[in-house]
Design a protein around this motif. Structure first.
Motif, mmCIF file in Angstrom:
data_model
loop_
_atom_site.group_PDB
_atom_site.id
_atom_site.type_symbol
_atom_site.label_atom_id
_atom_site.label_comp_id
_atom_site.label_asym_id
_atom_site.label_seq_id
_atom_site.Cartn_x
_atom_site.Cartn_y
_atom_site.Cartn_z
ATOM 1 N N TYR A 235 -8.332 1.153 -11.578
ATOM 2 C CA TYR A 235 -7.759 1.920 -10.473
ATOM 3 C C TYR A 235 -6.259 2.165 -10.696
ATOM 4 C CZ TYR A 235 -6.712 3.271 -5.645
ATOM 5 O OH TYR A 235 -6.297 3.939 -4.531
ATOM 6 N N THR A 239 -4.658 5.854 -11.263
ATOM 7 C CA THR A 239 -3.606 6.298 -10.343
ATOM 8 C C THR A 239 -2.358 6.733 -11.101
ATOM 9 O OG1 THR A 239 -4.429 4.766 -8.644
ATOM 10 C CG2 THR A 239 -2.206 5.634 -8.360
ATOM 11 N N THR A 265 -9.675 9.405 -8.507
ATOM 12 C CA THR A 265 -8.914 8.570 -7.580
ATOM 13 C C THR A 265 -9.599 8.480 -6.233
ATOM 14 O OG1 THR A 265 -6.863 9.263 -8.679
ATOM 15 C CG2 THR A 265 -6.653 8.222 -6.528
ATOM 16 N N GLY A 266 -10.152 9.609 -5.770
ATOM 17 C CA GLY A 266 -10.841 9.611 -4.485
ATOM 18 C C GLY A 266 -12.072 8.726 -4.476
ATOM 19 N N SER A 269 -10.953 5.112 -4.591
ATOM 20 C CA SER A 269 -10.408 4.723 -3.283
ATOM 21 C C SER A 269 -11.531 4.352 -2.322
ATOM 22 C CB SER A 269 -9.571 5.863 -2.697
ATOM 23 O OG SER A 269 -8.456 6.143 -3.509
ATOM 24 N N VAL A 273 -12.124 0.811 -0.430
ATOM 25 C CA VAL A 273 -12.242 0.742 1.033
ATOM 26 C C VAL A 273 -13.469 -0.086 1.422
ATOM 27 C CG1 VAL A 273 -12.749 2.092 3.105
ATOM 28 C CG2 VAL A 273 -10.994 2.874 1.520
ATOM 29 N N SER A 307 -8.381 3.294 7.043
ATOM 30 C CA SER A 307 -8.944 3.195 5.690
ATOM 31 C C SER A 307 -7.911 2.775 4.641
ATOM 32 C CB SER A 307 -9.610 4.512 5.295
ATOM 33 O OG SER A 307 -8.695 5.583 5.350
ATOM 34 N N PRO A 308 -6.617 3.220 4.711
ATOM 35 C CA PRO A 308 -5.649 2.742 3.706
ATOM 36 C C PRO A 308 -5.461 1.226 3.725
ATOM 37 C CG PRO A 308 -4.794 4.683 4.832
ATOM 38 C CD PRO A 308 -6.015 4.244 5.585
ATOM 39 N N GLU A 311 -8.424 -0.227 2.050
ATOM 40 C CA GLU A 311 -8.323 0.027 0.615
ATOM 41 C C GLU A 311 -7.390 -0.986 -0.044
ATOM 42 O OE1 GLU A 311 -6.859 3.578 -2.439
ATOM 43 O OE2 GLU A 311 -7.099 3.977 -0.294
#
Length: 333
Positions: A235, A239, A265-266, A269, A273, A307-308, A311
């Motif tokens: 990850y 990123t 990345t999506g 992520s 999460v 959600s952040p 994550e």
């Protein structure tokens, strides 16, 4: 002497069950029937234009035959199906059935090596996503699908201008930003759809296999599902690459590499999460005496709002193994 015999029998039973696919030996008539049904599903899919449904249904009989007779029956069977497809079907149908031929082998191997159901669902959804992405990429490269970034931008600008003419209160910058967000979230949405499809496919296939006395895997508790530290490092790498690509492409947000790394990345992520959600489930279970803690539905709802945070929690758990460290600490007390 009795203890030695008991240990010997236990070892022999364990060794027999290690590579066993069926609880009960399948009959040759059923193997033949499922082989024929697989070929019929291919024909129905071609002539009735229901390849999505028939490919979905074909995984079960193909996996059954593979588990019963191994590669010596599986390879001729998929070769026969491939011949029918090559003579009668379009490239789209051939690709879709080809993906499900591989899925049947993945299901077989997962059962054979006693893999978990979670691994199977993730493997199947990743396989479909990557295969579809590769097919689209090759279609674009070969000219079967034409994507012109200038035409896309012209279409978006004309659409925004028409909206602004119809409604003077519309903020053009806000609408353009929504298109940019759609670009980033669309692949993740596709992955979620494919993940749901894979979950349904695995559940359906395993439920039918269980009726045929196949030893099938089960889901572990969500709180025991965790990403490895390697996932966290991947990850970080993706990123950083995404950041570098964005710096290189500048304002060209519709460049191929920019879209590719934003997609990766999506998807990553989303995985972190969920890992954060499962981490929260774990600590709720540790603090609650109830078998169905009321905090879990609340945390699940909060995941969509924050959600952040989830994550970040999932990322920290992946790198530093929060759950494993907590278990070790509790045992040390």
């Amino acid at each position: 002497m009795d203890n030695n015999i008991s240990e010997l029998l236990s070892k022999e039973i364990k060794e027999l069950m290690k590579n066993k696919f069926f609880f009960r030996t399948p009959s040759d008539i059923k193997i033949l029937a499922y082989s024929v049904s697989y070929l019929l599903l291919i024909l129905f899919g071609i002539f009735l234009n229901i390849e999505i449904v028939t490919a979905f249904l074909s995984v079960f009989p193909l996996t059954y035959v593979l588990g019963a007779k191994g590669l010596k029956y599986y390879i001729p069977l998929i070769a026969s199906g491939g011949l029918i497809l090559s003579l009668l079907a379009s490239p789209n149908i051939i690709t879709w059935f080809g993906i499900h031929m591989i899925i049947s082998y993945v299901v077989y191997r997962t059962i054979y090596v006693r893999g978990s159901k979670v691994f199977l669902v993730v493997a199947v959804s990743s396989l479909i996503f990557l295969a579809v992405a590769l097919y689209i990429f090759l279609s674009i490269r070969l000219g079967h699908i034409t994507i012109d970034s200038k035409q896309i931008l012209d279409f978006i600008n004309s659409y925004v201008n028409s909206m602004a003419e119809m409604n003077q209160s519309v903020d053009k910058n806000l609408v353009l930003e929504s298109f940019s967000n759609l670009q980033k979230s669309f692949p993740v949405t596709i992955f979620i759809v494919l993940f749901a499809y894979s979950l349904l496919l695995v559940q359906y296939t395993l439920s039918l296999l269980s009726r045929e006395y196949v030893i099938i895997p089960v889901f572990p508790k969500f709180s025991r599902i965790m990403l490895s530290p390697r996932s966290g490092y991947i990850y970080i790498g993706v990123t950083l690459l995404t950041f570098l690509v964005e710096m290189e492409t500048g304002s060209d947000t519709y460049s191929f590499w920019n879209i590719l790394f934003q997609n990766l990345t999506g998807v990553l992520s989303l995985a972190f999460v969920l890992n954060g959600l499962f981490t929260a489930f774990f600590f709720i279970e540790q603090k609650s005496n109830s078998k169905i803690p009321i905090g879990k539905p609340v945390v699940f709802a909060l995941m969509f709002i924050f959600s952040p945070i989830f994550e970040l929690l999932g990322f920290v758990d992946s790198i530093f193994k929060l759950r494993e460290g907590y278990i070790v600490m509790k045992r040390g007390r």
